[in-house]
Design a protein around this motif. Structure first.
Motif, PDB file in Angstrom:
ATOM      1  N   VAL A  84       0.254   6.853  -6.583  1.00 28.36           N
ATOM      2  CA  VAL A  84      -0.931   7.692  -6.770  1.00 28.36           C
ATOM      3  C   VAL A  84      -0.595   9.153  -6.503  1.00 28.36           C
ATOM      4  O   VAL A  84      -1.038  10.057  -7.214  1.00 28.36           O
ATOM      5  N   SER A  85       0.241   9.393  -5.491  1.00 27.52           N
ATOM      6  CA  SER A  85       0.535  10.783  -5.150  1.00 27.52           C
ATOM      7  C   SER A  85       1.411  11.435  -6.206  1.00 27.52           C
ATOM      8  O   SER A  85       1.453  12.656  -6.297  1.00 27.52           O
ATOM      9  N   HIS A 128      -3.353   6.043 -11.673  1.00 27.77           N
ATOM     10  CA  HIS A 128      -4.562   5.453 -11.094  1.00 27.77           C
ATOM     11  C   HIS A 128      -4.855   4.111 -11.731  1.00 27.77           C
ATOM     12  O   HIS A 128      -5.177   3.139 -11.048  1.00 27.77           O
ATOM     13  N   ALA A 154      -7.957  10.565  -6.798  1.00 27.49           N
ATOM     14  CA  ALA A 154      -7.943   9.241  -7.422  1.00 27.49           C
ATOM     15  C   ALA A 154      -9.196   8.491  -6.984  1.00 27.49           C
ATOM     16  O   ALA A 154      -9.142   7.592  -6.144  1.00 27.49           O
ATOM     17  N   THR A 185       0.831  -1.206   0.000  1.00 22.42           N
ATOM     18  CA  THR A 185       0.000   0.000   0.000  1.00 22.42           C
ATOM     19  C   THR A 185       0.864   1.253   0.000  1.00 22.42           C
ATOM     20  O   THR A 185       0.470   2.264  -0.593  1.00 22.42           O
ATOM     21  N   CYS A 233      -7.957   4.916   1.755  1.00 27.99           N
ATOM     22  CA  CYS A 233      -9.024   5.233   0.792  1.00 27.99           C
ATOM     23  C   CYS A 233      -9.410   6.699   0.873  1.00 27.99           C
ATOM     24  O   CYS A 233      -9.582   7.381  -0.141  1.00 27.99           O
ATOM     25  N   LEU A 278       0.533   4.090  -2.687  1.00 24.74           N
ATOM     26  CA  LEU A 278       0.330   5.480  -2.268  1.00 24.74           C
ATOM     27  C   LEU A 278       1.333   6.399  -2.946  1.00 24.74           C
ATOM     28  O   LEU A 278       0.982   7.497  -3.414  1.00 24.74           O
ATOM     29  N   VAL A 282      -9.350   4.624  -7.633  1.00 26.04           N
ATOM     30  CA  VAL A 282      -8.475   3.863  -6.739  1.00 26.04           C
ATOM     31  C   VAL A 282      -9.069   3.838  -5.336  1.00 26.04           C
ATOM     32  O   VAL A 282      -9.036   2.808  -4.651  1.00 26.04           O
ATOM     33  N   ALA A 283      -9.648   4.963  -4.920  1.00 26.91           N
ATOM     34  CA  ALA A 283     -10.245   5.007  -3.587  1.00 26.91           C
ATOM     35  C   ALA A 283     -11.418   4.033  -3.492  1.00 26.91           C
ATOM     36  O   ALA A 283     -11.572   3.331  -2.489  1.00 26.91           O
ATOM     37  N   GLU A 337     -10.076   0.557  -3.261  1.00 21.10           N
ATOM     38  CA  GLU A 337      -9.500   0.267  -1.955  1.00 21.10           C
ATOM     39  C   GLU A 337     -10.602   0.092  -0.909  1.00 21.10           C
ATOM     40  O   GLU A 337     -10.493  -0.734  -0.014  1.00 21.10           O
ATOM     41  N   TRP A 389      -6.754   8.807  -0.760  1.00 26.54           N
ATOM     42  CA  TRP A 389      -6.779   8.757  -2.218  1.00 26.54           C
ATOM     43  C   TRP A 389      -7.953   9.538  -2.778  1.00 26.54           C
ATOM     44  O   TRP A 389      -7.830  10.170  -3.821  1.00 26.54           O
TER      45      TRP A 389
END
Lengths: 249, 246, 82
Positions: free
Chosen positions: B57-58, B112, C50, B50, C42, B54, C53-54, C57, C45
């Motif tokens: 995504v960031s 994403h 996103a 994760t 989540c 993360l 993706v959230a 999750e 995100w």
């Protein structure tokens, strides 16, 4: 052992922190990832190419369809592997568990679940079908659908859920999902395009090439949804019963 | 210490997010290396995973950008609706390539997509790892790493010794999970490798599980046939001694 | 510009929850705390934009993976040694 591990991760942490100072700052629009031509192309051209407002779905199912197809195959293989790892091997090793599940299905819980499950399933179908214009898609809808079966198994017992969705049918449905996905790809291959080049489906369907891509994406998402639904439930059924498919949680 | 330009300022104030990703990643890595329980190791693996997701995504975040779904003014369907609602032929002509000035309005969708599939595949692989844990527990009766290593070592030395005397695998002092009947099990069942579970089994089942009615009516010499015909639905039979030595 | 307070708060909470889920000895509690971790992730995100993706999750991380973990612990010993 623990000291060695601590020193090791401290070294790794120092290295990574040293590297972190070269990264772009938070939300920088000029960062390499955001200014790359690929990302800009996806943002600018998704609407023209596919007419799908949700770029993530478009990139997932169309531009990177190959990737998603084999991710789905990975999920399928993982489900099969869980099933066969737990099914095979030394049989009849009946062990006692720490918890003894010894209850009758509760009236309030089962009636609530009876009301909730159809709503969850309709929501899952909505998420799957509406993934083009809102967050969602095959993966999310499939997981929500699988969760509804898991909920049945949790509130009654596993036998009730398996009566509605037997484990053999799970893998049939999962394989069917991949067949749908690969079938759409192969259909576009036979129609003169490349594998998963959905625009060529417009030759047999009365739509424009863009809308052919739009609708083929829906078909692909349905395939993904089938696989994910079945595998999530098979995963739960295998793991909670230790592969015996009875006396589950 | 926190003046402009210093390394601490750069790391802990301007790039705090990266620092925390590193910390999360290290927590996961540390759990995978140093934790004793296999399930804890798997949770550590998930935290590791994760943290990386993360980070990815960031990377796609843009200041002042919206989610990667077209706004109504850029929406291809929205523009058709205004253009002409009757003629479906015009559907494909309404959409235009987004001008370059509008591109920074949307978050980068590519990370994403990559991470969305990674999450789903992650849970599938987590299930696979958990099933391997269950098989280990089936074979060795524990998921603690040190006990597992001890048992494996014992087994290896037994094989290396080449002695024909078979010693039960579970007869280790480290196995605290069993009952009093379990520790003696090896000695008594070593000679009788028959298919007949001894009354010990009943004893163990009484001590470990909260047995209900049918268990008490169980006859003294219970065997497999009896097990199948019993009207027990939720009761778990206790460990069978003979299988500890297979 | 820069990280907002909301993000910073959630990032710090994430570290706390991650440590907590590895620190508790009860594996069921560990799984549930891991669900909290997934849910915070989540939230983060969703804040980053996103949404897909959230959503994934929230369904996968906080939903199915918790259930799968607890279903496994049901077949194992509940207490961990560390």
């Amino acid at each position: 052992m623990k000291k060695a591990a601590f020193i090791l991760i401290l070294c790794i942490g120092l290295l990574l922190a040293w590297a972190a100072k070269d990264f772009p700052s938070w939300g920088d629009p000029q960062s390499p990832a955001s200014s790359s031509p690929v990302a800009s192309h996806f943002i600018a051209n998704t609407g023209v190419d596919t007419e799908v407002p949700n770029m993530v779905t478009a990139v997932l199912a169309d531009y990177r369809g190959f990737d998603t197809m084999f991710e789905t195959v990975v999920v399928f293989i993982a489900g099969l592997a869980v099933f066969s790892i737990l099914r095979g091997g030394p049989k009849n090793r009946t062990r006692d568990r720490e918890f003894v599940v010894d209850f009758e299905p509760d009236l309030i819980v089962t009636n609530t679940v009876r009301l909730i499950v159809p709503v969850i399933q309709i929501f899952a179908l909505y998420v799957l079908a509406h993934g083009h214009v809102s967050p969602g898609g095959g993966f999310q809808g499939g997981v929500a659908m699988g969760a509804s079966f898991i909920l049945i198994a949790l509130s009654w017992d596993l036998k009730t859920a398996l009566a509605r969705f037997p484990i053999e049918r799970c893998f049939t449905v999962a394989a069917l999902g991949i067949v749908i996905y690969a079938g759409i790809g192969l259909l576009s291959l036979f129609l003169g395009g490349e594998f998963l080049d959905y625009a060529h489906l417009a030759k047999i369907f009365p739509v424009s090439p863009e809308m052919a891509r739009y609708h083929a994406m829906l078909g692909v998402e349905i395939g993904v949804g089938f696989t994910v639904t079945a595998i999530m439930f098979a995963l739960y059924a295998s793991l909670s019963t230790d592969g015996r498919m009875r006396d589950g949680l | 210490m926190f003046e402009d330009g210093s390394i601490f300022n750069q790391l802990l104030v301007e790039r705090l997010n990266y620092f925390i990703y590193v910390v999360l990643l290290l927590i996961g890595l540390w759990a995978m290396i140093a934790k004793n329980n296999l399930i804890k190791k798997l949770i550590g693996m998930s935290i590791f995973q994760t943290a990386i997701i993360l980070f990815y995504v960031s990377i796609g975040v843009k200041e002042g950008a919206t989610i990667p779904i077209y706004l109504p003014e850029h929406d291809p369907h929205g523009s058709h609706a205004q253009l002409d609602s009757n003629q479906t032929d015009l559907l494909s002509h309404g959409a235009k390539v987004l001008e370059a000035s509008a591109v920074p309005n949307y978050t980068n969708p590519l990370p994403h997509v990559l991470m969305l599939t990674a999450i789903v595949v992650g849970v599938a692989t987590l299930g696979l790892a958990l099933s391997v844990c269950l098989r280990i527990y089936r074979g060795y009766g524990t998921v603690e790493e040190d006990e597992l290593l001890e048992k494996l070592e014992r087994e290896d030395s037994r094989k290396a010794g080449g002695s024909n005397k078979r010693r039960p695998r579970r007869r280790t002092p480290a196995n605290k999970g069993g009952t009093a009947g379990q520790s003696k099990r090896g000695q008594t069942t070593e000679k009788t490798k028959s298919d007949k579970p001894t009354p010990r089994r009943r004893q163990a089942s009484k001590s470990r599980t909260k047995t209900n009615g049918p268990a008490k009516e169980q006859p003294k010499s219970s065997n497999k046939e009896n097990d199948k015909t019993k009207p027990v639905k939720r009761r778990r039979p206790a460990k069978k001694p003979k299988e500890d030595e297979s | 510009m820069g990280l907002e307070l909301f993000n910073t708060l959630i990032l710090c909470l994430l570290v706390v929850v991650a440590v907590l889920s590895l620190w508790v000895r009860d594996l069921v509690v560990s799984a549930v705390v891991f669900a909290i971790y997934s849910f915070l992730m989540c939230l983060l995100w969703a804040e980053m934009g996103a949404v897909d993706v959230a959503f994934t999750e929230a369904t996968v991380g906080a939903g199915v993976s918790t259930v799968v973990l607890i279903a496994t612990v049901f077949n194992l010993k509940r207490k961990a040694k560390d």
